[in-house]
Design a protein around this motif. Structure first.
Motif, PDB file in Angstrom:
ATOM      1  N   GLY A 184      -2.934  28.382 -32.085  1.00 52.57           N
ATOM      2  CA  GLY A 184      -4.097  27.791 -31.451  1.00 52.57           C
ATOM      3  C   GLY A 184      -3.982  27.812 -29.955  1.00 52.57           C
ATOM      4  N   SER A 185      -4.896  27.135 -29.310  1.00 55.66           N
ATOM      5  CA  SER A 185      -4.936  27.148 -27.850  1.00 55.66           C
ATOM      6  C   SER A 185      -3.883  26.264 -27.231  1.00 55.66           C
ATOM      7  N   GLY A 186      -3.165  25.522 -28.068  1.00 55.85           N
ATOM      8  CA  GLY A 186      -2.219  24.560 -27.545  1.00 55.85           C
ATOM      9  C   GLY A 186      -2.844  23.197 -27.398  1.00 55.85           C
ATOM     10  N   SER A 187      -4.127  23.083 -27.673  1.00 56.84           N
ATOM     11  CA  SER A 187      -4.819  21.809 -27.555  1.00 56.84           C
ATOM     12  C   SER A 187      -4.853  21.126 -28.911  1.00 56.84           C
ATOM     13  N   SER A 188      -3.709  20.725 -29.389  1.00 60.70           N
ATOM     14  CA  SER A 188      -3.606  20.058 -30.669  1.00 60.70           C
ATOM     15  C   SER A 188      -4.019  18.610 -30.512  1.00 60.70           C
ATOM     16  N   SER A 189      -4.093  17.902 -31.642  1.00 58.96           N
ATOM     17  CA  SER A 189      -4.509  16.514 -31.586  1.00 58.96           C
ATOM     18  C   SER A 189      -3.479  15.656 -30.863  1.00 58.96           C
ATOM     19  N   GLU A 191       5.556  14.206 -33.797  1.00 59.17           N
ATOM     20  CA  GLU A 191       4.352  14.841 -33.273  1.00 59.17           C
ATOM     21  C   GLU A 191       4.495  16.353 -33.173  1.00 59.17           C
ATOM     22  N   GLY A 192       5.627  16.905 -33.571  1.00 59.30           N
ATOM     23  CA  GLY A 192       5.827  18.343 -33.502  1.00 59.30           C
ATOM     24  C   GLY A 192       6.911  18.768 -32.548  1.00 59.30           C
ATOM     25  N   GLY A 193       7.694  17.797 -32.021  1.00 62.52           N
ATOM     26  CA  GLY A 193       8.732  18.129 -31.066  1.00 62.52           C
ATOM     27  C   GLY A 193       9.998  18.689 -31.683  1.00 62.52           C
ATOM     28  N   GLY A 194      10.165  18.523 -32.990  1.00 61.83           N
ATOM     29  CA  GLY A 194      11.318  19.088 -33.654  1.00 61.83           C
ATOM     30  C   GLY A 194      12.510  18.150 -33.716  1.00 61.83           C
ATOM     31  N   ILE A 195      13.508  18.587 -34.448  1.00 66.45           N
ATOM     32  CA  ILE A 195      14.651  17.743 -34.750  1.00 66.45           C
ATOM     33  C   ILE A 195      15.531  17.485 -33.520  1.00 66.45           C
ATOM     34  N   MET A 229      18.076  13.352 -29.970  1.00 63.70           N
ATOM     35  CA  MET A 229      18.920  13.072 -28.815  1.00 63.70           C
ATOM     36  C   MET A 229      18.042  12.845 -27.590  1.00 63.70           C
ATOM     37  N   PRO A 230      18.441  11.932 -26.702  1.00 65.35           N
ATOM     38  CA  PRO A 230      17.637  11.653 -25.509  1.00 65.35           C
ATOM     39  C   PRO A 230      17.534  12.862 -24.582  1.00 65.35           C
ATOM     40  N   GLY A 231      16.388  12.979 -23.937  1.00 70.46           N
ATOM     41  CA  GLY A 231      16.241  13.980 -22.892  1.00 70.46           C
ATOM     42  C   GLY A 231      16.046  15.394 -23.361  1.00 70.46           C
ATOM     43  N   ARG A 232      15.635  15.607 -24.613  1.00 71.65           N
ATOM     44  CA  ARG A 232      15.438  16.971 -25.106  1.00 71.65           C
ATOM     45  C   ARG A 232      13.954  17.319 -24.963  1.00 71.65           C
ATOM     46  N   HIS A 233      13.614  17.939 -23.835  1.00 68.45           N
ATOM     47  CA  HIS A 233      12.222  18.215 -23.514  1.00 68.45           C
ATOM     48  C   HIS A 233      11.925  19.707 -23.660  1.00 68.45           C
ATOM     49  N   GLY A 234      10.743  20.126 -23.206  1.00 66.52           N
ATOM     50  CA  GLY A 234      10.352  21.521 -23.340  1.00 66.52           C
ATOM     51  C   GLY A 234      10.107  21.916 -24.771  1.00 66.52           C
ATOM     52  N   VAL A 235       9.493  21.012 -25.546  1.00 62.33           N
ATOM     53  CA  VAL A 235       9.278  21.287 -26.971  1.00 62.33           C
ATOM     54  C   VAL A 235       7.798  21.382 -27.335  1.00 62.33           C
ATOM     55  N   GLY A 236       6.903  20.948 -26.434  1.00 63.37           N
ATOM     56  CA  GLY A 236       5.476  20.995 -26.716  1.00 63.37           C
ATOM     57  C   GLY A 236       4.914  22.400 -26.598  1.00 63.37           C
ATOM     58  N   PRO A 237       3.652  22.597 -26.984  1.00 70.12           N
ATOM     59  CA  PRO A 237       3.031  23.922 -26.857  1.00 70.12           C
ATOM     60  C   PRO A 237       3.148  24.454 -25.435  1.00 70.12           C
ATOM     61  N   MET A 238       3.478  25.714 -25.316  1.00 65.26           N
ATOM     62  CA  MET A 238       3.736  26.261 -23.990  1.00 65.26           C
ATOM     63  C   MET A 238       2.470  26.335 -23.136  1.00 65.26           C
ATOM     64  N   GLU A 239       1.303  26.401 -23.772  1.00 66.67           N
ATOM     65  CA  GLU A 239       0.062  26.370 -23.001  1.00 66.67           C
ATOM     66  C   GLU A 239      -0.066  25.045 -22.253  1.00 66.67           C
ATOM     67  N   GLU A 240       0.299  23.965 -22.925  1.00 71.64           N
ATOM     68  CA  GLU A 240       0.245  22.658 -22.277  1.00 71.64           C
ATOM     69  C   GLU A 240       1.324  22.526 -21.196  1.00 71.64           C
ATOM     70  N   SER A 241       2.501  23.056 -21.476  1.00 68.56           N
ATOM     71  CA  SER A 241       3.575  23.000 -20.485  1.00 68.56           C
ATOM     72  C   SER A 241       3.197  23.769 -19.225  1.00 68.56           C
ATOM     73  N   GLY A 245      10.466  22.710 -33.665  1.00 64.35           N
ATOM     74  CA  GLY A 245       9.580  22.294 -32.594  1.00 64.35           C
ATOM     75  C   GLY A 245       8.565  23.375 -32.262  1.00 64.35           C
ATOM     76  N   THR A 246       7.411  22.954 -31.771  1.00 68.18           N
ATOM     77  CA  THR A 246       6.306  23.867 -31.512  1.00 68.18           C
ATOM     78  C   THR A 246       6.696  25.004 -30.581  1.00 68.18           C
ATOM     79  N   ALA A 247       7.341  24.689 -29.465  1.00 70.66           N
ATOM     80  CA  ALA A 247       7.668  25.722 -28.485  1.00 70.66           C
ATOM     81  C   ALA A 247       8.616  26.761 -29.057  1.00 70.66           C
ATOM     82  N   ASN A 248       9.554  26.347 -29.912  1.00 72.21           N
ATOM     83  CA  ASN A 248      10.469  27.310 -30.507  1.00 72.21           C
ATOM     84  C   ASN A 248       9.745  28.269 -31.432  1.00 72.21           C
ATOM     85  N   ILE A 249       8.781  27.771 -32.188  1.00 70.92           N
ATOM     86  CA  ILE A 249       8.014  28.649 -33.062  1.00 70.92           C
ATOM     87  C   ILE A 249       7.263  29.672 -32.219  1.00 70.92           C
ATOM     88  N   GLN A 250       6.672  29.217 -31.129  1.00 70.12           N
ATOM     89  CA  GLN A 250       5.926  30.133 -30.270  1.00 70.12           C
ATOM     90  C   GLN A 250       6.819  31.198 -29.660  1.00 70.12           C
TER      91      GLN A 250
END
Length: 380
Positions: free
Chosen positions: A67-72, A163-167, A171-183, A269-274
């Motif tokens: 999708g466009s990265g504009s998930s719910s 919300e889709g960030g993955g396993i 651990m704290p501070g594990r970012h960069g997991v959302g759709p890359m369009e949003e990032s 996580g979403t970004a890894n799938i992408q």
């Protein structure tokens, strides 16, 4: 309290070392006939799964993030708070990043910094998947600042596990997991803030791993054209990755009993799938070529990359009015054993970045031993 923190850090270091070893061995053992697509990865994971306690075998539903990265549920970026210590070892920086996940790398986010005539463009640092600004750039950032650059960064692509960030979100501070369009939009917000605060006309970008395609998405589709002079990528997943190491780890986690039955996205996580090669994201991103006019690109890969592999997929082909320099880290420096995580803790990588940013002041590349999974010449 201190004992509890040391226990947490020790456990975290054990976990990431084991994970990295699994990733590395998985990448090395990958057979060429395994399809390097999301569907192929799912079948590869399933091929080694054992039945669950009730006799059923987990199956994976592939969601390519087409999708466009504009998930719910939207990911978000946050400002850093305070500054952490300078580090020469990735593992030490990772441990600190667990206890202080919102810390800025030293030398970054001084909003009073003003560019000079010699260094007119601020440098924006873009971290990768399951990482944050501090543990990615605790080595590079302070040395860039000492070289006279204004340095800025943020923690982007924040998204909870459910919300889709993955396993990785356990651990704290594990970012960069959302759709890359949003990032990419979040990167654009940071760049606009930097330009407004510094009065500069453009920024230069140093990107690691997922930071590469996020930067390309920003340049091509999110208003970044004309705002960036140089892009320097380290282990950037510019054309995707086979993700075989992560697939092996995913199979291991599943067989250990983590309940991910019926899902694929919640594991990685979403970004890894992408970032799986052949995904819809890359079909759109690179449809008109790798580069945009007016940008100078430097893309650095390491032969020991256990995540962004084959490592040559990080390299770029120059399009109209763009320049590209592709660099294999070990060419001329075989003793540098940097992997995907420690490439940012390599003295050679630092010299490559400085030369790309300011070749007149930093014309020479250095070469030193940089151990796998430690970095910084092995100093903790």
């Amino acid at each position: 309290m201190q004992r509890g923190i040391r226990t947490l850090v020790g456990a975290a270091l054990t976990s990431i070392t084991a994970a990295a070893m699994a990733l590395s061995s998985g990448a090395a053992a990958a057979e060429p006939e395994i399809p390097a697509t999301p569907e192929g990865l799912a079948r590869y994971i399933e091929s080694g799964l054992v039945p669950a306690a009730d006799g059923r075998t987990p199956t994976f539903v592939v969601d390519t993030g087409s999708g466009s990265g504009s998930s719910s549920t939207r990911s978000f970026a946050t400002d850093t708070r305070g500054s952490g210590p300078e580090m020469s070892s990735f593992l030490a920086a990772f441990a600190h990043g667990l206890t202080q996940p919102d810390a800025a790398p030293p030398g970054a986010n001084d909003w009073s910094c003003r560019p000079t005539a010699e260094r007119p463009r601020p440098v924006v640092l873009v971290h990768g998947t399951w990482l944050n600004a501090y543990d990615s750039f605790a080595y590079l950032s302070p040395q860039l600042a000492r070289a006279g650059f204004c340095v800025f960064t943020t923690n982007f692509g924040r998204l909870g596990m459910l919300e889709g960030g993955g396993i990785g979100q356990i651990m704290p501070g594990r970012h960069g997991v959302g759709p890359m369009e949003e990032s990419a939009k979040q990167l654009g917000t940071l760049v606009d803030r930097v330009l407004a605060a510094t009065g500069a006309e453009q920024v230069d970008v140093i990107a690691h791993s997922q930071g590469g395609p996020v930067t390309s998405q920003y340049l091509k589709f999110e208003g970044g054209r004309g705002k960036v002079g140089k892009v320097i990528g380290f282990g950037a997943t510019n054309h995707g990755t086979s993700l075989m190491g992560i697939a092996t780890l995913g199979r291991t986690i599943t067989n250990l009993g983590v309940n991910i039955m019926g899902f694929y996205r919640p594991l990685l996580g979403t970004a890894n799938i992408q970032q799986a090669v052949g995904s819809h994201f890359y079909q759109v991103l690179n449809a008109d070529g790798d580069t945009v006019p007016g940008v100078s690109y430097t893309s650095v890969g390491t032969r020991h990359d256990q995540i962004s592999n084959p490592y040559e997929w990080t390299f770029l082909q120059a399009g109209p009015e763009a320049t590209v320099e592709n660099i294999t880290l070990q060419q001329g420096c075989e003793q540098d054993f940097s992997d995907h995580l420690t490439i940012l803790y390599s003295p050679r990588s630092l010299s490559i970045a400085l030369r790309a940013l300011d070749p007149a002041a930093h014309p020479d590349l250095v070469c030193s031993f940089n151990p796998w999974m430690l970095g910084g010449g092995g100093k903790l």
